[in-house]
Design a protein around this motif. Structure first.
Motif: not given
Length: 406
Positions: A37-49, A219-235
């Protein structure tokens, strides 16, 4: 235990065949489908899967928690929980003296000082009274460990933490699905930390999770577990401190499959533990982990046994060696955390080790005279559990004698 060199050799112990015990880890077509299912999804990291978020929702619901967050391992989960509470250099955190080293190591990894306290001689869990004796003006948090799946007294510990303004963080590495006095482990208003290492009750080889008591903490845990980066951030808007504790979509997908069979496995382990307890309860010289009547569901990460202290450490070591030779997966208990090089390599309390040992007599006893049997024995058929009990009883009766198997 016979020490007479002229005594007749002991009768051979009938070996438990490898095929008699269920394998661990367990997997089937469900895990294969999850990976596909993950292979078919084509996205292997959480930000896009989607697998991480699906797993977190399912795991939170299973443990009665508002939210859950998947992370790289149980040690990382503890570190993140401590950082969420602002624990750092100079702070003291009360931990059980009898636990796997990650409980104290996580405290040291954030620069804080783990203060070992003794555990209950029956359940092997941290108690409010033991915590109270370890408190100082520098104490900021308490980490009870739900040892082998048996929950600590969360009501009593919660009251104590509230009285002293302490953070209460559950080390639930052994306790996925545990229920104490009607409350699932994730439903207490605290952060709880879980491990999915290869031997745990559900596993992806490695992995961990936190359950969280409210949306703000999540929400605080989510930020801290991903280098302080919020969802959808591209900058590169890194809004807080933290690290990269993310797990891949493959890990999350495997954990979803593992979670789906955990409830059924827990029911079997409860039944087999009751059987093994009944068979071993009257064996001379053996002590078993007790069960508090408030423990509604114990998932039984491992089966804990201790020899009478008069037998000595060598007898315990001989019993473990004999169990292994007879095909029973067993290991010596954890040493008290303060007796490890890892503990001494980090920030430590000023109390010298001999004084800690005097304060932690139960942990000293369990470290020297206790052992554990892997939980896959508790998934075996009843007749196999009965044979395991026979092996344990026979070897306990002559710990230190040569082991002959057939």
């Amino acid at each position: 235990m016979s020490l007479d060199p002229t005594a007749a050799p002991p009768a051979p112990v009938r070996r438990i065949d490898a095929d008699d015990l269920p394998p661990w880890p367990q997997h089937d077509h469900t895990e294969r489908a999850a990976l596909d299912r993950v292979l078919a999804q084509g996205q292997w990291w959480r930000a896009a899967g989607t697998e991480n978020e699906d797993f977190e929702r399912e795991f939170a619901a299973y443990n009665g928690a508002p939210r859950a967050l998947a992370v790289t391992n149980g040690t990382a989960a503890l570190e993140l929980a401590l950082r969420l509470h602002g624990i750092g250099p100079g702070d003291e955190v009360v931990v059980p003296a009898f636990t796997f080293i990650s409980t104290s190591l996580a405290v040291q990894n954030v620069g804080a000082i783990p203060v070992p306290a003794d555990v209950d001689p029956e359940t092997y869990c941290l108690t409010p009274d033991a915590v109270r004796t370890a408190l100082t003006p520098a104490t900021r948090a308490v980490i009870p460990v739900h040892m082998a799946g048996h929950l600590a007294d969360m009501h009593g510990l919660g009251d104590l933490a509230a009285e002293h303004g302490l953070a209460l963080i559950q080390d639930a590495a052994h306790a996925q699905g545990g229920v104490w006095d009607g409350t699932p482990v994730g439903a207490f208003p605290t952060v709880a930390c879980y491990s999915f290492q290869n031997g745990k009750l559900m596993t992806a080889g490695e992995g961990g999770a936190l359950t969280l008591p409210d949306e703000k903490t999540y929400e605080q845990a989510y930020l801290m577990h991903t280098c302080g980066r919020p969802r959808g951030d591209t900058t590169y808007q890194h809004e807080t401190g933290g690290s990269n504790y993310r797990v891949s979509e493959f890990t999350a997908a495997i954990l979803r499959a593992q979670l789906a069979r955990l409830d059924g496995q827990t029911r079997i382990r409860e039944q087999r533990t009751a059987l093994l307890d009944a068979l071993l309860a009257e064996v001379p010289g053996l002590r078993l982990q007790a069960r508090d009547p408030r423990m509604d569901v114990n998932p039984h990460y491992m089966y804990l046994v201790a020899l009478d202290p008069s037998a000595g450490r060598a007898a315990r070591d001989a019993l473990v060696a004999g169990l292994k030779a007879a095909g029973v997966p067993a290991c010596v208990n954890f040493p008290p955390v303060y007796r490890t090089g890892s503990f001494q390599a980090g920030p430590v309390p000023t109390t010298p080790v001999p004084e800690l040992a005097e304060r932690c007599a139960v942990a000293e006893d369990l470290g020297a005279h206790g052992l554990w049997i892997h939980h896959r024995v508790l998934l075996a058929e009843p007749h196999v559990v009965e044979r395991v009990a026979t092996v344990v009883a026979a070897l306990a009766a002559r710990a230190g004698d040569p082991v002959v198997t057939r």
